[in-house]
Design an enzyme around this catalytic site. Structure first.
Site, PDB file in Angstrom:
ATOM      1  N   HIS A   1      -0.724 -22.940  -1.976  1.00 55.01           N
ATOM      2  CA  HIS A   1      -0.523 -24.370  -2.254  1.00 55.01           C
ATOM      3  C   HIS A   1       0.173 -24.461  -3.599  1.00 55.01           C
ATOM      4  O   HIS A   1      -0.408 -24.075  -4.623  1.00 55.01           O
ATOM      5  CB  HIS A   1      -1.868 -25.102  -2.297  1.00 55.01           C
ATOM      6  CG  HIS A   1      -2.616 -25.020  -1.008  1.00 55.01           C
ATOM      7  ND1 HIS A   1      -2.432 -25.904   0.024  1.00 55.01           N
ATOM      8  CD2 HIS A   1      -3.521 -24.113  -0.571  1.00 55.01           C
ATOM      9  CE1 HIS A   1      -3.198 -25.562   1.048  1.00 55.01           C
ATOM     10  NE2 HIS A   1      -3.873 -24.480   0.720  1.00 55.01           N
ATOM     11  N   LEU A   2       1.412 -24.952  -3.587  1.00 53.80           N
ATOM     12  CA  LEU A   2       2.166 -25.049  -4.843  1.00 53.80           C
ATOM     13  C   LEU A   2       2.145 -26.456  -5.424  1.00 53.80           C
ATOM     14  O   LEU A   2       2.609 -26.671  -6.540  1.00 53.80           O
ATOM     15  CB  LEU A   2       3.611 -24.593  -4.622  1.00 53.80           C
ATOM     16  CG  LEU A   2       3.798 -23.106  -4.282  1.00 53.80           C
ATOM     17  CD1 LEU A   2       5.276 -22.804  -4.018  1.00 53.80           C
ATOM     18  CD2 LEU A   2       3.263 -22.212  -5.391  1.00 53.80           C
TER      19      LEU A   2
ATOM     20  N   LYS B   1       1.805 -26.072  10.504  1.00 57.92           N
ATOM     21  CA  LYS B   1       0.404 -25.970  10.104  1.00 57.92           C
ATOM     22  C   LYS B   1      -0.443 -27.004  10.814  1.00 57.92           C
ATOM     23  O   LYS B   1      -0.134 -28.199  10.809  1.00 57.92           O
ATOM     24  CB  LYS B   1       0.295 -26.189   8.583  1.00 57.92           C
ATOM     25  CG  LYS B   1      -1.107 -26.081   8.026  1.00 57.92           C
ATOM     26  CD  LYS B   1      -1.638 -24.659   8.041  1.00 57.92           C
ATOM     27  CE  LYS B   1      -3.112 -24.593   7.674  1.00 57.92           C
ATOM     28  NZ  LYS B   1      -3.343 -24.177   6.298  1.00 57.92           N
TER      29      LYS B   1
ATOM     30  N   HIS C   1      -5.892 -24.125  10.059  1.00 60.05           N
ATOM     31  CA  HIS C   1      -7.140 -24.250   9.297  1.00 60.05           C
ATOM     32  C   HIS C   1      -8.228 -24.379  10.358  1.00 60.05           C
ATOM     33  O   HIS C   1      -8.372 -25.430  10.971  1.00 60.05           O
ATOM     34  CB  HIS C   1      -7.122 -25.470   8.367  1.00 60.05           C
ATOM     35  CG  HIS C   1      -8.405 -25.617   7.603  1.00 60.05           C
ATOM     36  ND1 HIS C   1      -8.509 -25.333   6.262  1.00 60.05           N
ATOM     37  CD2 HIS C   1      -9.644 -25.964   8.014  1.00 60.05           C
ATOM     38  CE1 HIS C   1      -9.771 -25.508   5.877  1.00 60.05           C
ATOM     39  NE2 HIS C   1     -10.488 -25.889   6.928  1.00 60.05           N
TER      40      HIS C   1
ATOM     41  N   HIS D   1      -7.179 -18.054   6.248  1.00 61.81           N
ATOM     42  CA  HIS D   1      -8.347 -17.889   5.363  1.00 61.81           C
ATOM     43  C   HIS D   1      -9.671 -17.748   6.120  1.00 61.81           C
ATOM     44  O   HIS D   1     -10.564 -18.567   5.972  1.00 61.81           O
ATOM     45  CB  HIS D   1      -8.416 -19.006   4.314  1.00 61.81           C
ATOM     46  CG  HIS D   1      -8.281 -20.430   4.794  1.00 61.81           C
ATOM     47  ND1 HIS D   1      -8.842 -20.897   5.954  1.00 61.81           N
ATOM     48  CD2 HIS D   1      -7.633 -21.492   4.247  1.00 61.81           C
ATOM     49  CE1 HIS D   1      -8.563 -22.184   6.077  1.00 61.81           C
ATOM     50  NE2 HIS D   1      -7.824 -22.565   5.073  1.00 61.81           N
TER      51      HIS D   1
ATOM     52  N   LEU E   1     -12.637 -24.437   0.817  1.00 62.58           N
ATOM     53  CA  LEU E   1     -12.852 -24.563   2.264  1.00 62.58           C
ATOM     54  C   LEU E   1     -11.945 -23.583   2.994  1.00 62.58           C
ATOM     55  O   LEU E   1     -10.809 -23.396   2.583  1.00 62.58           O
ATOM     56  CB  LEU E   1     -12.563 -26.003   2.720  1.00 62.58           C
ATOM     57  CG  LEU E   1     -13.628 -27.015   2.278  1.00 62.58           C
ATOM     58  CD1 LEU E   1     -13.150 -28.433   2.518  1.00 62.58           C
ATOM     59  CD2 LEU E   1     -14.955 -26.762   3.004  1.00 62.58           C
TER      60      LEU E   1
ATOM     61  N   ASP F   1      -4.494 -18.370  -0.445  1.00 67.89           N
ATOM     62  CA  ASP F   1      -4.961 -19.753  -0.413  1.00 67.89           C
ATOM     63  C   ASP F   1      -5.139 -20.275  -1.832  1.00 67.89           C
ATOM     64  O   ASP F   1      -6.050 -21.048  -2.106  1.00 67.89           O
ATOM     65  CB  ASP F   1      -6.250 -19.896   0.409  1.00 67.89           C
ATOM     66  CG  ASP F   1      -6.615 -21.349   0.665  1.00 67.89           C
ATOM     67  OD1 ASP F   1      -5.722 -22.224   0.618  1.00 67.89           O
ATOM     68  OD2 ASP F   1      -7.813 -21.620   0.913  1.00 67.89           O
TER      69      ASP F   1
ATOM     70  N   ALA G   1     -12.114 -29.277  -3.188  1.00 62.00           N
ATOM     71  CA  ALA G   1     -12.200 -27.930  -2.604  1.00 62.00           C
ATOM     72  C   ALA G   1     -10.925 -27.161  -2.916  1.00 62.00           C
ATOM     73  O   ALA G   1      -9.827 -27.675  -2.702  1.00 62.00           O
ATOM     74  CB  ALA G   1     -12.377 -28.036  -1.091  1.00 62.00           C
TER      75      ALA G   1
END
Ligand SMILES: NC(=O)N[C@@H](CC(=O)O)C(=O)O
Ligand SMILES: [Zn+2]
Ligand SMILES: [Zn+2]
Length: 345
Positions: free
Chosen positions: A16-17, A100, A137, A175, A220, A248, A264
């Site tokens: 996540h940028l 995603k 996810h 993840h 999460l 992640d 989270a």
């Protein structure tokens, strides 16, 4: 004892940028260690079309420090309204490499996610046809399901029927945090892969809840019991090509995690390789680290491995209490601890 470890340059298959000023602050940490990264689309608003993802990619490229070679691999955020033609257009044009799936309300930035798989069936069929990976996810959001069971229930209720219905679809179970997930992936066809984060290899749920509540250990899917951590360590270090590196890394400002309702996500980019290699070392599996970090991901995505190498040295690294990400204070994973390896170059 191995004193240095040189491997092909690795990639991070889940990051996540964020955007704006924080993007400029966190991107250098990922770009310093990894040649490429799969960039998650859960911004606010989410990245749901070709134009949006393309513009976001340009902002990322503009934030790459001078002289650093880094390629963002972009993803599309699926919603109930995603158009299969838009998905194919962006994939064919090379704007994004995967899509995603966030079950609606499962995690940070998932409010616009998918409410039922049936709503995106036409999209998934198109992705199967064009060979585009689906990144998941994997947690159910049913309020009756305990948060520690949400991943295992997702496998039974959603994932098994999905891979049966679309036998050609490439899926990355992102993840993973449970023994059930590791086992499912190990026994599935080669079209199914999984990323594993450093935190789920290092901590179990005690780290979050013993001796006080520890918001910086909260992400999460939430860390589970010790037996799950051990199963993940076994999977990651097994040498199986189905498991690959995906940190992640999920930066949130310190004050937003240290709150009555804390966000989270764990920011692990600054010492990601040091964190992973410690696990492989402890498991006596340093010979398996290059596969996990640098070879299995490209093989799954059908991309070439990177040119060049990185070197890790057995030498203490002190992790600071906070990191200044271009003005935003963020607590990194392992804050205040010392790791036994150092990223040399
Ligand atoms: N992992 C997390 O706890 N948080 C991620 C979202 C996600 O990957 O689920 C984030 O964007 O902050
Ligand atoms: Zn997630
Ligand atoms: Zn994530």
């Amino acid at each position: 004892m191995t004193e240095t470890l040189t491997i092909r340059r690795p990639d991070d298959w889940h990051v996540h940028l964020r955007d704006g000023e924080v993007l400029k602050g966190v991107l250098p940490y990922t770009a310093r260690q990894f040649a490429r990264a799969i960039v998650m689309p859960n911004l606010s608003p989410p990245m749901t079309d070709v134009a949006g993802v393309s513009a976001y990619r340009d902002r990322i490229l503009a934030a790459v420090p001078e002289g650093v070679d880094f390629t963002p691999l972009m993803t599309l955020y699926l919603t109930d309204a995603t158009d299969p033609d838009e998905v194919e257009r962006g994939f064919t044009a090379g704007v994004f490499v995967a899509a995603k799936l966030y079950p609606a309300h499962a995690t940070t930035g998932s409010a616009h996610g998918v409410t039922a798989i049936a709503n995106i069936m036409a999209v998934l069929e198109r992705m199967e046809k064009i060979g585009m990976p689906l990144l998941i996810h994997g947690e159910v959001t049913d309020s009756h399901v305990d948060i520690f069971d949400r991943e295992a229930v997702f496998i039974e209720r959603t994932l098994i029927p999905l891979v049966k219905a679309l036998p050609g679809l490439k899926v990355v179970f992102e993840h993973i945090t449970t023994e059930e997930a590791a086992q499912f992936v190990a026994e599935a066809s080669d079209r199914i892969g999984a990323t594993i984060t450093p935190q789920h290899l290092h901590i179990n749920r005690n780290a979050m809840l013993v001796g006080g509540i520890r918001p910086h250990a909260y992400c999460l899917p939430v860390a589970k019991r010790e037996k799950h951590r051990l199963a993940l360590r076994k999977a990651a270090t097994s040498g199986s090509a189905k498991f690959f590196l995906g940190t992640d890394t999920a930066p949130h400002a310190k004050h937003l995690k240290e709150a009555a309702c804390g966000c989270a996500g764990i920011f692990n980019a600054p010492y990601a390789l040091e964190s992973y290699v410690a696990v492989f070392d402890e498991e006596g599996a340093l010979d398996k680290f290059e596969g996990f970090a640098s070879l299995n991901g490209p093989a799954f995505y059908g991309m070439p491995v990177n040119e060049g190498t990185v070197t890790l040295e057995r030498m203490g690294t002190s992790v600071p209490e906070t990191v200044d990400a271009n003005g935003t204070m963020i607590v990194p994973f392992h804050a205040g601890e010392s790791l036994g390896w150092r990223f040399a170059s």
